[in-house]
Design an enzyme around this catalytic site. Structure first.
Site, PDB file in Angstrom:
ATOM      1  N   ARG A 131       0.830  -1.208   0.000  1.00 61.47           N
ATOM      2  CA  ARG A 131       0.000   0.000   0.000  1.00 61.47           C
ATOM      3  C   ARG A 131       0.863   1.256   0.000  1.00 61.47           C
ATOM      4  O   ARG A 131       0.556   2.220  -0.705  1.00 61.47           O
ATOM      5  CB  ARG A 131      -0.939  -0.019   1.204  1.00 61.47           C
ATOM      6  CG  ARG A 131      -2.088  -0.989   1.034  1.00 61.47           C
ATOM      7  CD  ARG A 131      -2.899  -1.200   2.299  1.00 61.47           C
ATOM      8  NE  ARG A 131      -4.075  -2.023   2.004  1.00 61.47           N
ATOM      9  CZ  ARG A 131      -4.883  -2.532   2.918  1.00 61.47           C
ATOM     10  NH1 ARG A 131      -4.638  -2.301   4.206  1.00 61.47           N
ATOM     11  NH2 ARG A 131      -5.916  -3.261   2.571  1.00 61.47           N
ATOM     12  N   TYR A 146      -6.110  -1.208  -6.803  1.00 58.68           N
ATOM     13  CA  TYR A 146      -5.489  -2.403  -6.241  1.00 58.68           C
ATOM     14  C   TYR A 146      -4.862  -2.158  -4.873  1.00 58.68           C
ATOM     15  O   TYR A 146      -4.725  -1.034  -4.431  1.00 58.68           O
ATOM     16  CB  TYR A 146      -4.527  -3.071  -7.203  1.00 58.68           C
ATOM     17  CG  TYR A 146      -3.364  -2.310  -7.786  1.00 58.68           C
ATOM     18  CD1 TYR A 146      -2.873  -1.142  -7.252  1.00 58.68           C
ATOM     19  CD2 TYR A 146      -2.731  -2.829  -8.936  1.00 58.68           C
ATOM     20  CE1 TYR A 146      -1.793  -0.504  -7.814  1.00 58.68           C
ATOM     21  CE2 TYR A 146      -1.650  -2.192  -9.512  1.00 58.68           C
ATOM     22  CZ  TYR A 146      -1.177  -1.038  -8.942  1.00 58.68           C
ATOM     23  OH  TYR A 146      -0.095  -0.413  -9.500  1.00 58.68           O
ATOM     24  N   GLU A 147      -4.537  -3.277  -4.225  1.00 54.94           N
ATOM     25  CA  GLU A 147      -4.073  -3.300  -2.831  1.00 54.94           C
ATOM     26  C   GLU A 147      -5.103  -2.695  -1.871  1.00 54.94           C
ATOM     27  O   GLU A 147      -4.767  -2.076  -0.875  1.00 54.94           O
ATOM     28  CB  GLU A 147      -2.721  -2.579  -2.676  1.00 54.94           C
ATOM     29  CG  GLU A 147      -1.649  -3.034  -3.631  1.00 54.94           C
ATOM     30  CD  GLU A 147      -1.382  -4.526  -3.593  1.00 54.94           C
ATOM     31  OE1 GLU A 147      -1.786  -5.186  -2.626  1.00 54.94           O
ATOM     32  OE2 GLU A 147      -0.776  -5.037  -4.551  1.00 54.94           O
ATOM     33  N   GLY A 148      -6.362  -2.894  -2.209  1.00 60.30           N
ATOM     34  CA  GLY A 148      -7.451  -2.344  -1.418  1.00 60.30           C
ATOM     35  C   GLY A 148      -7.876  -1.010  -1.987  1.00 60.30           C
ATOM     36  O   GLY A 148      -7.094  -0.058  -1.999  1.00 60.30           O
TER      37      GLY A 148
END
Length: 598
Positions: free
Chosen positions: A297, A441-443
């Site tokens: 993140r 992406y990555e949340g």
């Protein structure tokens, strides 16, 4: 064709004059990492990004990756560039020397990641994923696994992935169907079976082996996320001498055809009884996963910063050269048929918005990066915990705000070019396409906001919040008596007060009704980020003003810092007021609408 020059002057200012990076040399293990050494490393990294990676950015986008019968080939020039990348030792800059790394501070890696992402985001994805795998394995792997695999990740001859998402579930990892069962071989390994999607760098031709870190469930796993375990699944099973041996039961089923980052392979990965080893404890994979995810993140946030910087650089060049219309207050270039568009107020507002956010984000990244180093190396456990708290608090803010800004800045850069920005020739539209995925992406960024409000704010009665609120309060008190800084202190103090009010409001309402916290979360995260950048700008302006009297040839640099800080405080930070009103409006107006009425 876009150009790129690493912003070394700005990096030096932030590291040396705002945050005194030399203090890191006082930490155990960093004694030799002086500012001079750090600068030498960054200068070489800048050259590599500018000379080796940036020229491949457009061609890589146009060619993309090639898939055939489970084999993925990267675009022309990528293999050669990667070979030079690992030859230069860039894959192990901040890695443990015990495994062949250079052990440099993590903040150095942050800066280098920005350079890579500005020059060629798709290329930077490959070593970036490997570093995430390195972090998870180094913290949660057994000594045997670390000895076998970490040196290969560090020297870059092997690469790594994170295999989390499945076709039927994304963020809700408790629903995963990938299974792992003991394979009876007697070596403690498991047979891993399932399908993962959206796996960046899942298959490629840059390294001789690929190590997949796979979330799966054991036969006796509890339901939901409490039953997730993490497994290391290599593409090729290592022989006793450490070289790649027999092919494992993992194959790339296809690659995605994407909007952007086309030179980065995004794969569907099929695990068919693949041999894997447990990383960490059974059913405790979420802990190891978050080691990867949190590092990723922060890395994704740096991607947004890198693309914002390269978009700004090219937008400034175009604005200085493009002749269009006359200044509203009279011709500035009477010897030419029109004035350059940089004379127009709205163009300047666009450029200053890009610049003020980008430079503020760079400072915030440096602050977070240095705190990572303190959290890992400081001899005092309480100081380590405080630094780790700050990093945890700021991680969703870095990921979400930096990537929102990256997309906004690339859009603004394209807009400034007018019609030329929309066509491929000038390269600005690629930055827009590449930047868009980082918000997802990555949340997704909404998930980051929920993490901030739902996890980070209430943790230990606001312990994490204090790691930010206290230094801001102290710095405001320290600077409020300085008449030179008053015009910057007052707007930050007002915005900080609004953030404190909003924090109390969100906490109180959220305890009564979780939808209230959810409704406020995205606005609250942006509000928090704007105040954080305001804090960065006050620190930068203070440093610049202190050096102006004896700046000599650098007076223009410091003067520009002060003027950009003034723009931020007067034109961008006031957005906090509108966000506060939106948060005050509550959740009812969102939840009253029946689902069928949408």
């Amino acid at each position: 064709m876009p150009t790129y020059k690493a912003p070394l002057d700005d990096v030096r200012f932030v590291l040396n004059e705002v945050f005194a990076v030399g203090r890191l040399a006082e930490l155990p293990g960093h004694e030799e990492h002086t500012p001079d050494l750090i600068e030498a490393v960054l200068e070489e990294g800048a050259k590599f990004a500018e000379n080796e990676l940036q020229p491949l950015n457009r061609s890589g986008d146009e060619e993309g990756c090639h898939y055939e019968n489970g084999v993925v080939r990267t675009p022309k020039g990528f293999k050669e560039a990667y070979a030079k990348f690992i030859e230069g030792g860039w894959t192990g800059v901040s890695c443990d020397p015990d495994y062949g790394g250079q052990g440099l501070p993590h903040v150095v890696n942050f800066v280098l990641e920005e350079f890579l992402c500005s020059a060629n985001l798709s290329f930077g994805m490959y070593p970036g994923l490997s570093h995430g795998a390195y972090n998870a394995l180094s913290l949660h792997g057994t000594d045997e696994l670390k000895r076998a695999y970490l040196p290969k990740l560090v020297d870059g001859t092997w690469s790594g992935t994170m295999c989390l998402t499945e076709p039927h579930c994304g963020t809700d990892l408790g629903m995963i169907r990938t299974r792992a069962v003991p394979d009876g071989s007697g070596d403690g390994s498991y047979a891993v079976t399932g399908t993962k999607i959206f796996i960046s760098a899942g298959e490629h031709d840059l390294t001789e082996n690929i190590l997949h870190l796979v979330l799966a469930k054991l036969p006796d796993a509890p339901a939901g996320t409490r039953g997730i375990s993490l497994f290391l699944v290599p593409k090729f099973l290592p022989r006793e001498d450490g070289t790649p041996g027999m092919r494992n039961g993992v194959m790339c089923g296809s690659i995605e055809h994407k909007m952007g980052i086309k030179a980065s392979s995004t794969c569907v990965m099929n695990f068919e009884g693949a041999k894997g080893w447990l990383v960490g404890q059974p059913h405790k994979g979420m802990r190891a996963m978050f080691t990867m995810m949190n590092a990723a993140r922060l890395g994704v946030g740096i991607q947004g910063l890198g693309l914002a910087e390269v978009s700004y650089q090219n937008a400034v060049t175009y604005a200085r050269e493009r002749l269009q219309g006359r200044s509203l207050t009279g011709a500035k270039a009477p010897d030419k048929p029109a004035d350059p568009i940089i004379v127009h107020p709205d163009v300047r507002k666009t450029l200053l918005t890009m610049r003020a956010h980008t430079e503020g984000c760079r400072a915030l990244a440096a602050w977070v990066g240095m705190n990572i180093d303190v959290s890992l190396k400081h001899p005092d456990p309480e100081v380590r915990r405080e630094a780790d708290d700050l990093v945890a608090l700021m991680t969703p803010i870095v990921k979400a705000f930096f990537t929102d800004h990256g997309f906004d800045a690339t859009n603004m850069g394209m807009q400034l070019y007018g019609g030329h920005g929309y066509i491929r020739e000038y390269g600005m539209e690629q930055f827009v396409r590449d930047a868009r995925i980082a918000q997802i992406y990555e949340g997704t960024n909404a998930i980051q906001a929920l993490d901030l409000v739902g996890r980070k704010l209430p943790q230990d009665m606001g312990r994490l919040l204090r790691r930010f609120f206290h230094p801001v309060s102290e710095f405001l008190e320290e600077t409020q008596e300085d008449p030179e800084l008053l015009e910057f202190v007052i707007p930050l103090a007002k915005a900080f007060g609004k953030l404190q009010q909003a924090t109390a409001l969100v906490a109180q309402r959220g305890m009564r009704n979780a939808d209230e916290a959810g409704a406020a979360s995205t606005d609250y995260l942006r509000m928090f980020a704007l105040v954080a950048l305001g804090y960065m700008w006050l620190r930068m302006v203070k440093a610049a003003k202190e050096r102006l009297p004896e700046a000599d040839g650098r007076a223009g640099f410091y003067d520009s810092k002060v003027k950009t800080g003034r723009f931020y405080m007067t034109k961008l930070l006031p957005q906090v007021n509108g966000l506060f009103l939106t948060i005050m409006a509550g959740s009812q107006v969102l939840m009253d609408m029946d689902a069928d009425a949408f």
